[in-house]
Design an enzyme around this catalytic site. Structure first.
Site: not given
Lengths: 245, 83
Positions: A157, A161
């Site tokens: 994740y 990002k």
């Protein structure tokens, strides 16, 4: 709609719930016709569309998996046919598949990178030139504080990002001369379905002593999408109650 | 003026006008002018390609202009494809 904006509409990915739903409603309040994208939660998207229409706005459901290149292309064609060029894009659709690095399977890595980074890249690639031609555009990428500050168990994740923020900055400098701004919003801990499994005692680590709300994130997106934010580009607005200060 | 010369001139005019709309100083635009010196970048060339496509129906991308250095180079690349 403000006189300074050309005719066009907004697209919010993952707009059927959570931050995306709040963003769709906020943009509609600002006069944008909003295409509410969802992958499978058609009912949720229809609910948001109904709310927007009840408030006197215009909205449509735009079903597409952001990972599906053809579906993204089709979605843009459909939305452009509905209300003209897409002048505001909010890349909000995102997934998590948490595990510590030794335990992250290839599929868990790729699915997160594909949804959270490849999808926004393809959408940005498709969206940018019509904005350039219109001499107006707003691309807002919903990133995360974990893109810059480590959080064990979220390497995939976090990588997606961090990549999204780099995509944001690079695109921004390429198109700035055309009145198109590209920015990221980095929420901290916000209470949505995506964070429903987070330990509630997490709030003790936050100076504000509470999670953020989707409405608070949406307010930032609304501002960045506005004509007032025309000199803000290539930046990341951190919205985390002081967590990473 | 022959038809070919007219068509060539029309294309040149379109390119000059487009570069001016991108912010290039009109007095500095000529076939010999360097694109970099006119502050014309890759994004401008992609947009120019789209404008040419709308006018002539021929698709040109940024890659088509990879070797172009001057305004004349760009016109020649376009002319070879559309005229």
């Amino acid at each position: 709609m403000s006189d300074t904006r050309p005719d066009g509409c907004a697209l919010v990915t993952g707009g059927s719930r959570g931050i995306g739903a709040a963003v769709a409603l906020a943009l509609a309040e600002d006069g944008w016709p909003v295409a509410v994208n969802c992958r499978v939660d058609r009912e949720g998207a229809e609910g948001i569309v109904a709310k927007i229409e009840a408030g006197g706005g215009a909205a449509m459901v735009a079903v597409a998996d952001v990972v599906d290149a053809q579906a993204v292309e089709q979605m843009f064609d459909d939305v452009e046919r509905w209300r003209g060029p897409v002048l505001v894009v909010v890349n909000n659709a995102g997934v998590r598949a948490d595990a510590i690095v030794p335990e992250i399977a290839d599929a868990a890595w790729s699915s997160v990178i594909d949804t959270n980074l490849l999808g926004p890249f393809r959408i940005t690639r498709r969206a940018v030139m019509p904005m350039v031609r219109a001499r107006f555009g707003r691309i807002i990428n919903i990133a995360s504080v974990v893109g810059e500050r480590a959080n064990a168990g979220q390497a995939n994740y976090a990588a997606s990002k961090a990549g999204l923020m780099a995509l944001s900055r690079t695109t921004a400098v390429e198109v700035a001369r055309r009145g198109v701004t590209v920015n990221a919003v980095a929420p901290g801990y916000v209470q949505t379905e995506l964070t429903s499994d987070v330990d509630p005692t997490m709030s003790r680590a936050i100076p504000a002593r509470r999670p953020g709300t989707p409405h608070e994130i949406a307010a930032c997106v609304r501002f960045l999408a506005s004509s007032e934010a025309s000199y803000i580009t290539g930046t990341t607005l951190v919205v985390d109650g002081g967590l990473t200060a | 003026m022959t038809q070919t010369q007219q068509t060539q001139e029309k294309l040149e005019r379109l390119v000059f006008d487009t570069l001016e709309s991108f912010g290039a100083e009109p007095a500095e635009i000529s076939r010999e002018a360097g694109l970099k010196e006119l502050d014309i970048d890759s994004l401008d060339m992609v947009e120019l390609g789209q404008i040419i496509e709308e006018e002539y129906g021929v698709r040109l991308t940024g890659a088509d202009f990879k070797e172009t250095r001057t305004v004349g180079d760009a016109i020649d690349v376009i002319a070879a494809r559309v005229l």
